[in-house]
Design an enzyme around this catalytic site. Structure first.
Site, PDB file in Angstrom:
ATOM      1  N   GLY A   1       0.414  -5.874   9.765  1.00 39.24           N
ATOM      2  CA  GLY A   1       0.774  -4.561  10.289  1.00 39.24           C
ATOM      3  C   GLY A   1       1.384  -4.650  11.681  1.00 39.24           C
TER       4      GLY A   1
ATOM      5  N   ASN B   1      -4.578  -4.034   0.033  1.00 40.54           N
ATOM      6  CA  ASN B   1      -4.040  -4.740   1.195  1.00 40.54           C
ATOM      7  C   ASN B   1      -4.864  -6.014   1.416  1.00 40.54           C
ATOM      8  OD1 ASN B   1      -3.798  -5.605   3.979  1.00 40.54           O
ATOM      9  ND2 ASN B   1      -2.791  -3.658   4.405  1.00 40.54           N
ATOM     10  N   LYS B   2      -4.239  -7.174   1.157  1.00 42.92           N
ATOM     11  CA  LYS B   2      -4.963  -8.451   1.247  1.00 42.92           C
ATOM     12  C   LYS B   2      -5.495  -8.711   2.655  1.00 42.92           C
ATOM     13  CE  LYS B   2      -2.547 -10.711  -2.531  1.00 42.92           C
ATOM     14  NZ  LYS B   2      -1.514 -11.697  -2.904  1.00 42.92           N
TER      15      LYS B   2
ATOM     16  N   ASP C   1      -9.090   4.199   6.132  1.00 43.72           N
ATOM     17  CA  ASP C   1      -7.758   4.683   6.469  1.00 43.72           C
ATOM     18  C   ASP C   1      -7.602   4.437   7.955  1.00 43.72           C
ATOM     19  OD1 ASP C   1      -5.299   5.708   5.474  1.00 43.72           O
ATOM     20  OD2 ASP C   1      -5.648   7.512   6.628  1.00 43.72           O
TER      21      ASP C   1
ATOM     22  N   ASP D   1      -0.038  -5.681  14.406  1.00 40.92           N
ATOM     23  CA  ASP D   1      -0.730  -6.654  15.274  1.00 40.92           C
ATOM     24  C   ASP D   1       0.193  -7.401  16.237  1.00 40.92           C
ATOM     25  OD1 ASP D   1      -3.056  -5.844  14.067  1.00 40.92           O
ATOM     26  OD2 ASP D   1      -3.491  -7.736  13.062  1.00 40.92           O
TER      27      ASP D   1
ATOM     28  N   GLU E   1      -3.922   9.729  -4.223  1.00 43.43           N
ATOM     29  CA  GLU E   1      -2.930  10.268  -3.303  1.00 43.43           C
ATOM     30  C   GLU E   1      -3.589  10.619  -1.973  1.00 43.43           C
ATOM     31  OE1 GLU E   1       0.667  13.473  -3.571  1.00 43.43           O
ATOM     32  OE2 GLU E   1      -0.473  13.095  -5.397  1.00 43.43           O
TER      33      GLU E   1
ATOM     34  N   LYS F   1      -6.562  -6.473   4.857  1.00 46.95           N
ATOM     35  CA  LYS F   1      -7.790  -5.687   5.044  1.00 46.95           C
ATOM     36  C   LYS F   1      -8.949  -6.305   4.275  1.00 46.95           C
ATOM     37  CE  LYS F   1      -5.914  -1.054   5.885  1.00 46.95           C
ATOM     38  NZ  LYS F   1      -5.868   0.332   5.409  1.00 46.95           N
TER      39      LYS F   1
ATOM     40  N   LYS G   1     -10.492 -11.423  16.568  1.00 49.35           N
ATOM     41  CA  LYS G   1     -10.093 -10.086  16.114  1.00 49.35           C
ATOM     42  C   LYS G   1     -11.285  -9.344  15.513  1.00 49.35           C
ATOM     43  CE  LYS G   1      -6.935  -7.522  13.161  1.00 49.35           C
ATOM     44  NZ  LYS G   1      -5.852  -7.545  12.167  1.00 49.35           N
TER      45      LYS G   1
END
Length: 197
Positions: free
Chosen positions: A155, A10-11, A70, A157, A41, A13, A177
């Site tokens: 996401g 995820n760029k 996570d 946001d 997984e 993150k 942020k």
């Protein structure tokens, strides 16, 4: 310079971790730097369990210090959903806009802001080859907006109003942020642990 792998593709993150770790002298890499990276997984039932699974698998595979994150959104009115399924709430495609639309749809008719209380939760796991995995958690309290606002972040946001700021996360600058986010809070706790490793 110490190398550290962030177990994500995820760029958004990755940029947040770089902004927080690079000034401390860490060369931040991610699974985007490893095209042959293994898929882990996420079979855990909590954010923490999933973070541990990812951190240990990637750390063992590459024999490098690894942080796995996570995180997700927990909405009180929806009994904590989307929770660990935040990225896939509207389906397996991991479509941010579809996820936002589903949350807003699920809250149709819930018009009082107080009833739309929610929080972002971030669990971080640090795995060092041959060492014991350590975990921390950070949260950011807020509410779900009636409609999207702002272009920053990723996401959920654009629909997450930060409690004490009364602005959506997507209207904040990157610097703002990174001062108040769930990930920043968790990483601050983790940095103390990394320094002792």
């Amino acid at each position: 310079m110490k190398e550290i792998i962030i177990a994500t593709k995820n760029k958004g993150k990755v940029k947040e971790f770089e902004a927080l770790l690079a000034p401390l002298g860490y060369l931040v890499q991610s699974l985007l730097d490893y095209p042959d990276s293994i898929d882990v997984e996420e079979t855990g039932t909590t954010f923490e369990e999933n973070a541990i699974l990812k951190a240990e698998a990637i750390s063992t595979h590459y024999q490098r210090m690894t942080i796995a994150d996570d995180s997700g959104l927990a909405i009180d009115y929806l009994d904590g959903k989307p929770g660990i399924f935040s990225a896939r709430y509207a389906g397996l495609a991991k479509d941010d806009q579809a996820n936002i639309n589903k949350v807003l749809e699920d809250l149709t008719g819930v018009d009082e802001l107080e009833s739309r209380s929610a929080r972002f939760i971030c669990a971080l796991a640090l795995s060092i080859p041959g060492g014991k995995t350590k975990t921390v958690e950070g949260t950011c309290e807020g509410y779900i907006a009636m409609k999207q606002q702002g272009e920053n972040g990723f996401g959920y946001d654009p629909i997450f109003i930060v409690k004490n700021l009364n602005k959506t996360m997507a209207t904040l600058s990157k610097e703002e942020k990174n001062r108040i986010s769930h990930r920043a809070e968790a990483l601050e706790k983790l940095i103390d642990i990394i320094d002792q490793s």
